[in-house]
Design a protein around this motif. Structure first.
Motif, PDB file in Angstrom:
ATOM      1  N   ALA A 146       0.846  -1.196   0.000  1.00 40.54           N
ATOM      2  CA  ALA A 146       0.000   0.000   0.000  1.00 40.54           C
ATOM      3  C   ALA A 146       0.881   1.246   0.000  1.00 40.54           C
ATOM      4  O   ALA A 146       2.074   1.192   0.345  1.00 40.54           O
ATOM      5  CB  ALA A 146      -0.930   0.012   1.206  1.00 40.54           C
ATOM      6  N   ASP A 147       0.282   2.364  -0.377  1.00 40.30           N
ATOM      7  CA  ASP A 147       1.007   3.637  -0.431  1.00 40.30           C
ATOM      8  C   ASP A 147       0.864   4.446   0.850  1.00 40.30           C
ATOM      9  O   ASP A 147       1.636   5.380   1.079  1.00 40.30           O
ATOM     10  CB  ASP A 147       0.505   4.485  -1.605  1.00 40.30           C
ATOM     11  CG  ASP A 147       0.735   3.807  -2.945  1.00 40.30           C
ATOM     12  OD1 ASP A 147       1.711   3.043  -3.059  1.00 40.30           O
ATOM     13  OD2 ASP A 147      -0.069   4.034  -3.873  1.00 40.30           O
ATOM     14  N   THR A 148      -0.151   4.115   1.674  1.00 42.70           N
ATOM     15  CA  THR A 148      -0.384   4.866   2.912  1.00 42.70           C
ATOM     16  C   THR A 148      -0.461   3.905   4.089  1.00 42.70           C
ATOM     17  O   THR A 148      -0.811   2.728   3.939  1.00 42.70           O
ATOM     18  CB  THR A 148      -1.691   5.666   2.844  1.00 42.70           C
ATOM     19  OG1 THR A 148      -2.811   4.765   2.779  1.00 42.70           O
ATOM     20  CG2 THR A 148      -1.708   6.585   1.629  1.00 42.70           C
ATOM     21  N   ALA A 149      -0.154   4.423   5.273  1.00 43.33           N
ATOM     22  CA  ALA A 149      -0.159   3.603   6.478  1.00 43.33           C
ATOM     23  C   ALA A 149      -1.548   3.067   6.792  1.00 43.33           C
ATOM     24  O   ALA A 149      -1.707   1.902   7.161  1.00 43.33           O
ATOM     25  CB  ALA A 149       0.377   4.418   7.653  1.00 43.33           C
ATOM     26  N   ALA A 150      -2.566   3.914   6.656  1.00 48.48           N
ATOM     27  CA  ALA A 150      -3.927   3.490   6.981  1.00 48.48           C
ATOM     28  C   ALA A 150      -4.367   2.325   6.106  1.00 48.48           C
ATOM     29  O   ALA A 150      -4.920   1.324   6.596  1.00 48.48           O
ATOM     30  CB  ALA A 150      -4.891   4.667   6.825  1.00 48.48           C
ATOM     31  N   GLU A 151      -4.119   2.441   4.802  1.00 51.22           N
ATOM     32  CA  GLU A 151      -4.507   1.370   3.885  1.00 51.22           C
ATOM     33  C   GLU A 151      -3.731   0.096   4.180  1.00 51.22           C
ATOM     34  O   GLU A 151      -4.299  -1.010   4.158  1.00 51.22           O
ATOM     35  CB  GLU A 151      -4.256   1.807   2.434  1.00 51.22           C
ATOM     36  CG  GLU A 151      -4.663   0.767   1.399  1.00 51.22           C
ATOM     37  CD  GLU A 151      -4.308   1.169  -0.020  1.00 51.22           C
ATOM     38  OE1 GLU A 151      -4.585   0.375  -0.935  1.00 51.22           O
ATOM     39  OE2 GLU A 151      -3.744   2.271  -0.207  1.00 51.22           O
ATOM     40  N   LEU A 152      -2.441   0.236   4.473  1.00 50.98           N
ATOM     41  CA  LEU A 152      -1.623  -0.945   4.729  1.00 50.98           C
ATOM     42  C   LEU A 152      -2.061  -1.658   6.000  1.00 50.98           C
ATOM     43  O   LEU A 152      -2.141  -2.893   6.036  1.00 50.98           O
ATOM     44  CB  LEU A 152      -0.149  -0.549   4.837  1.00 50.98           C
ATOM     45  CG  LEU A 152       0.841  -1.710   4.932  1.00 50.98           C
ATOM     46  CD1 LEU A 152       0.759  -2.602   3.697  1.00 50.98           C
ATOM     47  CD2 LEU A 152       2.261  -1.193   5.108  1.00 50.98           C
ATOM     48  N   LEU A 153      -2.363  -0.915   7.048  1.00 54.94           N
ATOM     49  CA  LEU A 153      -2.806  -1.524   8.297  1.00 54.94           C
ATOM     50  C   LEU A 153      -4.135  -2.248   8.118  1.00 54.94           C
ATOM     51  O   LEU A 153      -4.364  -3.309   8.709  1.00 54.94           O
ATOM     52  CB  LEU A 153      -2.908  -0.467   9.395  1.00 54.94           C
ATOM     53  CG  LEU A 153      -1.559   0.053   9.914  1.00 54.94           C
ATOM     54  CD1 LEU A 153      -1.740   1.272  10.794  1.00 54.94           C
ATOM     55  CD2 LEU A 153      -0.818  -1.041  10.676  1.00 54.94           C
ATOM     56  N   ASN A 154      -5.019  -1.675   7.299  1.00 57.72           N
ATOM     57  CA  ASN A 154      -6.286  -2.357   6.999  1.00 57.72           C
ATOM     58  C   ASN A 154      -6.033  -3.683   6.294  1.00 57.72           C
ATOM     59  O   ASN A 154      -6.653  -4.710   6.611  1.00 57.72           O
ATOM     60  CB  ASN A 154      -7.172  -1.464   6.134  1.00 57.72           C
ATOM     61  CG  ASN A 154      -7.743  -0.279   6.893  1.00 57.72           C
ATOM     62  OD1 ASN A 154      -7.811  -0.301   8.129  1.00 57.72           O
ATOM     63  ND2 ASN A 154      -8.151   0.750   6.179  1.00 57.72           N
ATOM     64  N   LYS A 155      -5.114  -3.671   5.344  1.00 55.67           N
ATOM     65  CA  LYS A 155      -4.799  -4.895   4.596  1.00 55.67           C
ATOM     66  C   LYS A 155      -4.147  -5.946   5.496  1.00 55.67           C
ATOM     67  O   LYS A 155      -4.416  -7.140   5.367  1.00 55.67           O
ATOM     68  CB  LYS A 155      -3.883  -4.568   3.417  1.00 55.67           C
ATOM     69  CG  LYS A 155      -4.578  -3.835   2.276  1.00 55.67           C
ATOM     70  CD  LYS A 155      -3.632  -3.662   1.093  1.00 55.67           C
ATOM     71  CE  LYS A 155      -4.339  -3.040  -0.102  1.00 55.67           C
ATOM     72  NZ  LYS A 155      -3.440  -2.900  -1.281  1.00 55.67           N
ATOM     73  N   LEU A 156      -3.287  -5.505   6.408  1.00 58.87           N
ATOM     74  CA  LEU A 156      -2.645  -6.445   7.320  1.00 58.87           C
ATOM     75  C   LEU A 156      -3.670  -7.100   8.244  1.00 58.87           C
ATOM     76  O   LEU A 156      -3.583  -8.297   8.529  1.00 58.87           O
ATOM     77  CB  LEU A 156      -1.581  -5.726   8.152  1.00 58.87           C
ATOM     78  CG  LEU A 156      -0.286  -5.352   7.433  1.00 58.87           C
ATOM     79  CD1 LEU A 156       0.597  -4.504   8.339  1.00 58.87           C
ATOM     80  CD2 LEU A 156       0.469  -6.590   6.985  1.00 58.87           C
ATOM     81  N   THR A 157      -4.637  -6.304   8.706  1.00 60.82           N
ATOM     82  CA  THR A 157      -5.690  -6.855   9.554  1.00 60.82           C
ATOM     83  C   THR A 157      -6.513  -7.887   8.792  1.00 60.82           C
ATOM     84  O   THR A 157      -6.825  -8.963   9.311  1.00 60.82           O
ATOM     85  CB  THR A 157      -6.606  -5.723  10.066  1.00 60.82           C
ATOM     86  OG1 THR A 157      -5.835  -4.794  10.828  1.00 60.82           O
ATOM     87  CG2 THR A 157      -7.724  -6.286  10.936  1.00 60.82           C
ATOM     88  N   GLU A 158      -6.850  -7.561   7.544  1.00 59.25           N
ATOM     89  CA  GLU A 158      -7.608  -8.506   6.716  1.00 59.25           C
ATOM     90  C   GLU A 158      -6.809  -9.778   6.471  1.00 59.25           C
ATOM     91  O   GLU A 158      -7.351 -10.887   6.519  1.00 59.25           O
ATOM     92  CB  GLU A 158      -7.969  -7.843   5.382  1.00 59.25           C
ATOM     93  CG  GLU A 158      -8.962  -6.692   5.506  1.00 59.25           C
ATOM     94  CD  GLU A 158      -9.119  -5.920   4.211  1.00 59.25           C
ATOM     95  OE1 GLU A 158      -8.458  -6.304   3.215  1.00 59.25           O
ATOM     96  OE2 GLU A 158      -9.870  -4.926   4.189  1.00 59.25           O
ATOM     97  N   ALA A 159      -5.514  -9.630   6.214  1.00 59.42           N
ATOM     98  CA  ALA A 159      -4.661 -10.791   5.964  1.00 59.42           C
ATOM     99  C   ALA A 159      -4.555 -11.670   7.201  1.00 59.42           C
ATOM    100  O   ALA A 159      -4.541 -12.903   7.102  1.00 59.42           O
ATOM    101  CB  ALA A 159      -3.277 -10.332   5.522  1.00 59.42           C
TER     102      ALA A 159
END
Length: 240
Positions: A193-206
């Motif tokens: 991801a390009d932003t921290a918020a988006e990346l943290l959301n993806k990590l939670t989903e993963a």
């Protein structure tokens, strides 16, 4: 030494031996961040480190990192510490004079060498994020991806691709797939991801998806055990 640390980490963390969320189940409570001990040349790198620290605080997530107080390391650790979350820095004794300058925040754990540092950082984290950084950051990222591929851990890995910093590395991964050195599935073993918020959301989903996979696997193994037990019972009955 490297194999010993991998085995130690697999036994303590990947295998569920460590207490708390870091065993691979439950919500993300602590994230290990790999990042540069320098700030880099672009203001966007420092801004991304500060934003990641802010996001961790807002989501009540603790930080595990390499223990340095300079560069992006210092920025993200200070942001998390000032926000009231726990900060654990793991640093080899040989690097103390080089990497720790100024005030060291949070808990600092001094270890013998780089191998033990990576193992210890991984053991205490539920997920991993790589910010921009140099050789050390890239090496840490690649090793934790390799550990995931080998099944040493099942924790999600995220790449914060600030201003396309990791585009060349991603192209190398694609080349590895094209030339037959990297499996297509393994190419997507991490999230991006390009932003921290988006990346943290993806990590939670993963992480949630990983838990679902673990549950399905456990259910399948239990069903196979039951079938095996039933078959054994029938066999014993026939032989009587």
């Amino acid at each position: 030494m490297e194999e010993n640390n991998e085995e130690k980490f697999a036994a303590e963390s990947g295998g569920g031996g460590d207490s708390g969320s870091a065993s691979g189940r439950g919500p993300v409570q602590a994230i290990c961040v790999f990042c540069g001990s320098r700030p880099g040349n672009r203001p966007s790198f420092s801004a991304a480190a500060l934003d990641l620290g802010k996001q961790l605080v807002e989501r009540q997530i603790n930080l595990v990192y390499g223990g340095g107080s300079g560069g992006l390391m210092g920025l993200v650790s200070k942001a998390v510490y000032d926000g009231g979350r726990h900060v654990l820095g793991v640093i080899p004794s040989a690097l103390l004079p080089e990497e720790v300058s100024g005030e060291t925040l949070g808990e600092v754990k001094v270890v013998r060498d780089m191998h033990e540092r990576k193992s210890e950082m991984a053991k205490h984290a539920d997920a991993f994020i790589a910010l921009p950084g140099g050789y050390g950051t890239i090496e840490e990222l690649l090793e934790i991806i390799a550990w995931a591929q080998l099944g040493i851990h099942n924790k999600p890995v995220g790449l914060l691709n600030v201003d396309g910093y990791y585009n060349s590395l991603l192209s190398l991964f694609d080349k590895g797939v094209e030339e037959g050195f990297i499996d297509t599935k393994a190419r997507n073993i991490f999230v991006l991801a390009d932003t921290a918020a988006e990346l943290l959301n993806k990590l939670t989903e993963a992480r949630l998806a990983s838990e679902d996979d673990d549950a399905d696997t456990a259910a399948g193994e239990e069903e196979e055990d039951q079938k095996g037990g039933a078959a054994a019972g029938v066999k014993r009955k026939r032989s009587q």
